[in-house]
Design a protein around this motif. Structure first.
Motif, PDB file in Angstrom:
ATOM      1  N   GLN A 163     -18.217 100.900  19.499  1.00 29.46           N
ATOM      2  CA  GLN A 163     -19.082 101.192  20.705  1.00 29.46           C
ATOM      3  C   GLN A 163     -19.004  99.619  21.478  1.00 29.46           C
ATOM      4  O   GLN A 163     -19.550  98.537  20.987  1.00 29.46           O
ATOM      5  N   GLY A 164     -18.761  99.634  22.757  1.00 27.28           N
ATOM      6  CA  GLY A 164     -19.000  98.558  23.651  1.00 27.28           C
ATOM      7  C   GLY A 164     -20.549  98.084  23.618  1.00 27.28           C
ATOM      8  O   GLY A 164     -21.239  98.761  23.496  1.00 27.28           O
ATOM      9  N   ASN A 165     -20.540  96.719  24.027  1.00 26.63           N
ATOM     10  CA  ASN A 165     -21.974  96.112  23.938  1.00 26.63           C
ATOM     11  C   ASN A 165     -21.892  94.877  24.817  1.00 26.63           C
ATOM     12  O   ASN A 165     -20.854  94.342  25.121  1.00 26.63           O
ATOM     13  N   PHE A 166     -22.958  94.016  24.847  1.00 31.59           N
ATOM     14  CA  PHE A 166     -23.264  93.039  25.918  1.00 31.59           C
ATOM     15  C   PHE A 166     -22.135  91.983  25.383  1.00 31.59           C
ATOM     16  O   PHE A 166     -21.686  91.179  25.926  1.00 31.59           O
ATOM     17  N   LEU A 167     -22.376  91.780  23.958  1.00 30.90           N
ATOM     18  CA  LEU A 167     -21.516  90.601  23.406  1.00 30.90           C
ATOM     19  C   LEU A 167     -20.009  90.743  23.391  1.00 30.90           C
ATOM     20  O   LEU A 167     -19.378  89.831  23.748  1.00 30.90           O
ATOM     21  N   SER A 168     -19.400  92.052  23.520  1.00 34.93           N
ATOM     22  CA  SER A 168     -18.052  92.203  23.751  1.00 34.93           C
ATOM     23  C   SER A 168     -17.650  92.025  25.270  1.00 34.93           C
ATOM     24  O   SER A 168     -16.722  91.227  25.107  1.00 34.93           O
ATOM     25  N   THR A 169     -18.513  92.294  25.875  1.00 34.14           N
ATOM     26  CA  THR A 169     -18.555  91.963  27.536  1.00 34.14           C
ATOM     27  C   THR A 169     -18.385  90.701  27.647  1.00 34.14           C
ATOM     28  O   THR A 169     -17.600  90.008  28.460  1.00 34.14           O
ATOM     29  N   THR A 170     -19.334  89.740  27.020  1.00 30.73           N
ATOM     30  CA  THR A 170     -19.347  88.520  27.339  1.00 30.73           C
ATOM     31  C   THR A 170     -17.999  87.760  26.532  1.00 30.73           C
ATOM     32  O   THR A 170     -17.715  86.780  27.221  1.00 30.73           O
ATOM     33  N   LEU A 171     -17.742  88.028  25.517  1.00 32.38           N
ATOM     34  CA  LEU A 171     -16.292  87.606  25.083  1.00 32.38           C
ATOM     35  C   LEU A 171     -15.137  87.614  25.752  1.00 32.38           C
ATOM     36  O   LEU A 171     -14.560  86.716  26.292  1.00 32.38           O
ATOM     37  N   GLN A 172     -15.300  88.992  26.336  1.00 34.10           N
ATOM     38  CA  GLN A 172     -14.225  89.236  27.173  1.00 34.10           C
ATOM     39  C   GLN A 172     -13.869  88.590  28.472  1.00 34.10           C
ATOM     40  O   GLN A 172     -13.121  87.729  28.775  1.00 34.10           O
ATOM     41  N   GLN A 173     -15.365  88.239  28.990  1.00 33.28           N
ATOM     42  CA  GLN A 173     -15.394  87.661  30.274  1.00 33.28           C
ATOM     43  C   GLN A 173     -15.127  86.102  30.078  1.00 33.28           C
ATOM     44  O   GLN A 173     -14.490  85.464  31.127  1.00 33.28           O
ATOM     45  N   ASN A 174     -15.710  85.433  29.082  1.00 36.05           N
ATOM     46  CA  ASN A 174     -15.116  84.189  28.870  1.00 36.05           C
ATOM     47  C   ASN A 174     -13.822  83.810  28.469  1.00 36.05           C
ATOM     48  O   ASN A 174     -13.067  82.947  28.745  1.00 36.05           O
ATOM     49  N   ALA A 175     -13.223  84.901  27.852  1.00 33.79           N
ATOM     50  CA  ALA A 175     -11.852  84.615  27.709  1.00 33.79           C
ATOM     51  C   ALA A 175     -11.008  84.768  28.896  1.00 33.79           C
ATOM     52  O   ALA A 175      -9.700  83.949  28.915  1.00 33.79           O
ATOM     53  N   GLU A 176     -11.288  85.654  29.694  1.00 34.93           N
ATOM     54  CA  GLU A 176     -10.442  85.540  31.019  1.00 34.93           C
ATOM     55  C   GLU A 176     -10.566  84.383  31.667  1.00 34.93           C
ATOM     56  O   GLU A 176      -9.611  83.991  32.231  1.00 34.93           O
ATOM     57  N   LYS A 177     -11.746  83.521  31.934  1.00 30.40           N
ATOM     58  CA  LYS A 177     -11.975  82.082  32.456  1.00 30.40           C
ATOM     59  C   LYS A 177     -10.822  81.271  31.689  1.00 30.40           C
ATOM     60  O   LYS A 177     -10.136  80.730  32.261  1.00 30.40           O
ATOM     61  N   LEU A 178     -11.009  81.406  30.335  1.00 28.44           N
ATOM     62  CA  LEU A 178     -10.348  80.560  29.545  1.00 28.44           C
ATOM     63  C   LEU A 178      -8.764  80.495  29.641  1.00 28.44           C
ATOM     64  O   LEU A 178      -7.881  79.568  29.852  1.00 28.44           O
ATOM     65  N   ILE A 179      -8.402  81.860  29.654  1.00 31.43           N
ATOM     66  CA  ILE A 179      -6.782  82.344  29.931  1.00 31.43           C
ATOM     67  C   ILE A 179      -6.533  81.472  31.405  1.00 31.43           C
ATOM     68  O   ILE A 179      -5.392  81.020  31.472  1.00 31.43           O
ATOM     69  N   ASP A 180      -7.343  82.006  32.362  1.00 29.22           N
ATOM     70  CA  ASP A 180      -6.936  81.267  33.563  1.00 29.22           C
ATOM     71  C   ASP A 180      -6.679  79.889  33.673  1.00 29.22           C
ATOM     72  O   ASP A 180      -5.793  79.071  34.069  1.00 29.22           O
TER      73      ASP A 180
END
Lengths: 114, 176
Positions: free
Chosen positions: B91-108
Motif C-alpha cells: 500500500q502506497g503511503n506518504f513515506l514512499s512518496t517522499t522517497l520517490q520525490q527525493n530520488a527524482e531530484k537526486l537523479i536529476d
C-alpha cells in the motif's frame, strides 16, 4: 586424467570448468574428499577448510541473492551461484588459497592446502 | 504499531531532508505500507544503478551498480512472491512518496555529472542511502512488523543491505 576417471559422474561442463579453473589435479593418498561450504548470511561457512588436490568443494547458496566463489587472483571461479543452487570445483595444485565473492567483495574465505 | 521515532526521524532527516515532525507520522504504517516503502526503496536504488551504468566508466563503480541491480531485483522478486502467497498488495503511503520525490531530484542532479564527479557522488549517495534505509529497516520497520514471514524477509534483506553499505564504504574510500 585421473580426476576425470574418478569423477565420471561429473557433467561435461563441470569437467571443463574444473580443467579451466585448476588444471590437472591429483588426489591425496587417502582419496579425494568431498567438502561442503554453505553460503549463508553473506558468509562462507565454514570460512576455512583444509583441502588436498583432487578433493571436490561444493558451495551451496542459501541466501536470497546470487553469489560466487572466486579466487583472489581470479584463476578459478564458480560463476554465479543462484539462490538455492550449488556449484562444485575440484581442487588442483596451483590454486590460490584465498577466495571471495565477486559480487560482494567483503565476503572472503580461505582454503588451506594439506 | 509503534516506531522508534528518533531513529526514523534521524534517518529521514539526514537522507531525505524532511522535518522530523512529519517523519514521526510513519508510526502509523502497517505491514503492507512498510512493504511498499521497501519496494520503492529497492527500485530507487535500481534506478540509481542504471544511471551509473549509463554514465560511469569506472569498473568498480559499474560492478557495484550491477550488484545493486542483481540484489535489489532478487529481493523485490522475493517480496512480491511472499505478498502473492499472502494474497496481499503493498500500500502506497506518504513515506514512499517522499522517497520517490527525493530520488527524482537526486537523479536529476546526478545526471548532470560526468567522470569522477559522478562516480564520487554516486558512491557517496549509495553509502548514505544504505545507511539511512538500514537504520529505518533495523530500528523502525523490523520491530514493528506483525507478520512473521514479512519480518523474516526484512531481516534477510537487512543482511543484504548491510553488505551493500560496507561495499559502498569501500568504494567511497577508493574514490577519495
Amino acid at each position: 586424467m585421473t580426476i576425470r576417471t574418478r569423477r565420471a559422474v561429473l557433467s561435461n561442463s563441470m569437467a571443463v570448468l574444473t580443467a579451466m579453473a585448476f588444471g590437472t589435479g591429483r588426489s591425496s593418498a587417502a582419496g579425494p574428499v568431498e567438502h561442503a561450504v554453505s553460503i549463508t548470511g553473506f558468509k562462507f561457512v565454514p570460512e576455512t577448510i583444509t583441502i588436498a588436490p583432487g578433493d571436490r568443494i561444493t558451495w551451496t547458496n542459501n541466501d536470497i541473492v546470487p553469489h560466487t566463489a572466486t579466487a583472489m587472483d581470479k584463476r578459478w571461479d564458480t560463476g554465479t551461484i543462484a539462490k538455492g543452487k550449488s556449484k562444485s570445483l575440484i581442487v588442483g595444485e596451483d590454486h590460490l588459497t584465498e577466495y571471495f565473492c565477486r559480487f560482494h567483495p567483503k565476503m572472503k574465505a580461505r582454503l588451506i592446502l594439506r | 504499531m509503534k516506531l522508534r521515532s528518533s531513529h526514523l526521524a534521524m534517518a529521514i532527516a539526514i537522507m531525505f531532508s524532511v522535518v522530523p515532525a512529519k517523519a514521526e507520522s510513519a508510526a502509523d504504517l502497517n505491514d503492507l505500507q512498510i512493504a511498499h516503502v521497501a519496494y520503492v526503496a529497492d527500485n530507487i536504488d535500481i534506478r540509481y544503478a542504471h544511471l551509473a551504468l549509463a554514465i560511469s566508466q569506472n569498473p568498480e563503480v559499474r560492478a557495484f551498480a550491477q550488484t545493486m541491480i542483481r540484489d535489489h531485483t532478487a529481493v523485490n522478486e522475493q517480496a512480491l512472491a511472499l505478498l502473492a502467497k499472502l494474497k496481499a498488495e503493498p500500500q502506497g503511503n506518504f513515506l514512499s512518496t517522499t522517497l520517490q520525490q527525493n530520488a527524482e531530484k537526486l537523479i536529476d542532479e546526478m545526471s548532470s555529472l560526468r567522470g569522477q564527479a559522478f562516480d564520487k557522488r554516486y558512491a557517496e549517495n549509495e553509502l548514505a542511502y544504505h545507511k539511512a534505509v538500514n537504520d529505518l529497516v533495523e530500528n523502525s520497520f523490523i520491530p514493528n512488523i506483525d507478520n512473521a514471514e514479512v519480518k523474516a524477509l526484512f531481516e534477510a534483506g537487512l543482511q543484504i543491505f548491510k553488505a551493500h553499505e560496507a561495499h559502498a564504504q569501500m568504494m567511497v574510500g577508493k574514490l577519495k
